[in-house]
Design a protein around this motif. Sequence first.
Motif, PDB file in Angstrom:
ATOM      1  N   LEU A  25       0.799  -1.226   0.000  1.00 34.21           N
ATOM      2  CA  LEU A  25       0.000   0.000   0.000  1.00 34.21           C
ATOM      3  C   LEU A  25       0.827   1.269   0.000  1.00 34.21           C
ATOM      4  CD1 LEU A  25      -2.863  -1.053   2.467  1.00 34.21           C
ATOM      5  CD2 LEU A  25      -2.800  -1.198  -0.029  1.00 34.21           C
ATOM      6  N   LYS A  26       1.928   1.287   0.770  1.00 30.94           N
ATOM      7  CA  LYS A  26       2.687   2.538   0.858  1.00 30.94           C
ATOM      8  C   LYS A  26       3.318   2.929  -0.476  1.00 30.94           C
ATOM      9  CE  LYS A  26       7.229   0.883   2.444  1.00 30.94           C
ATOM     10  NZ  LYS A  26       8.214   0.986   3.550  1.00 30.94           N
ATOM     11  N   GLY A  32       4.553  11.946   0.214  1.00 25.39           N
ATOM     12  CA  GLY A  32       4.237  12.951   1.213  1.00 25.39           C
ATOM     13  C   GLY A  32       2.825  12.894   1.757  1.00 25.39           C
ATOM     14  N   SER A  33       1.993  12.005   1.235  1.00 25.51           N
ATOM     15  CA  SER A  33       0.615  11.906   1.729  1.00 25.51           C
ATOM     16  C   SER A  33       0.572  11.153   3.057  1.00 25.51           C
ATOM     17  CB  SER A  33      -0.267  11.182   0.701  1.00 25.51           C
ATOM     18  OG  SER A  33       0.196   9.867   0.492  1.00 25.51           O
ATOM     19  N   ASP A  34      -0.422  11.506   3.873  1.00 26.87           N
ATOM     20  CA  ASP A  34      -0.573  10.866   5.176  1.00 26.87           C
ATOM     21  C   ASP A  34      -1.154   9.459   5.035  1.00 26.87           C
ATOM     22  OD1 ASP A  34       0.355  13.142   6.418  1.00 26.87           O
ATOM     23  OD2 ASP A  34      -1.673  13.987   6.666  1.00 26.87           O
ATOM     24  N   GLU A  35      -0.828   8.621   6.029  1.00 27.74           N
ATOM     25  CA  GLU A  35      -1.421   7.280   6.075  1.00 27.74           C
ATOM     26  C   GLU A  35      -2.878   7.380   6.482  1.00 27.74           C
ATOM     27  OE1 GLU A  35       0.944   5.327   8.994  1.00 27.74           O
ATOM     28  OE2 GLU A  35       2.422   4.591   7.534  1.00 27.74           O
TER      29      GLU A  35
END
Length: 267
Positions: A25-26, A32-35
């Motif tokens: 997924l990461k 730079g997007s949040d989890e």
Amino acid sequence: MNFPLVLLILLVTTGGIWLLDHFFLKHRRAAGSDEPWWIEYPKSFFPIILIVFCLRSFLVEPFKIPSGSMIPTLLVGDFILVNKYAYGIRLPVANLKIIDVNEPQRGEVMVFRFPEDPSIDYIKRVIGVPGDMVTYRNKQLSVNGVPIQAEPNGDYKYIESGLAYIYTERYRENMDGNEYSILINHEMPNIQLSAVHNFPRRDHCTFDHSGFVCTIPEGNYFTLGDNRDGSSDSRYWGFVPESHIIGKAFLIWWNFNDLSRIGTKIQ
């Protein structure tokens, strides 16, 4: 509630989400997007759950004493620690032994799953090991024909269910080098025959109004409460199978009603 099973489910769930995010997924998220919260929270809790799971499963597990069956050794409200590896390393939840360490010895305080309802944990003192003949006649305990010495140690009183005082006598008993206190109420019957269950391998025991004689089958143990006339134990519901053993009780770590008991070693 089966807490070990719940803990295992939480461990698998949070660990699975951590692995899924780490490998797949990461790499699909924008730089730079949040989890998402459903990834962030499981990943945060996974290490904590893993540590708790390993500690409870293989090292030590806390228990609370709910009844007076082990008075005077253990009091209602005592919080105790149980050594999970003393009697062998077992698989979590299944409780299947995978590594032998030691076997329960006479006189030790053992925590186990109640044979009639394995969802309930019991704590009693080991009196007989496989092959032993345990005799209890007129409140005198013998193992393999040898009387267990019990020296008088004064009177003892306690409150039962918060309603009444129980007056009884305290003795010091010594079994295979393990010395501990027991209570005997000579006004109570030697055994309550009407309370004896039809437990597995009951044919290994004979009962009468003076007491009983039991020969312990292989793979089983015989237990008694230290509060001899206030305990439901192997006299009434039978033997403890080896597969039901959880561990050896060794320390009182807390008691809200009596702070002096903190750190007391369980004899």
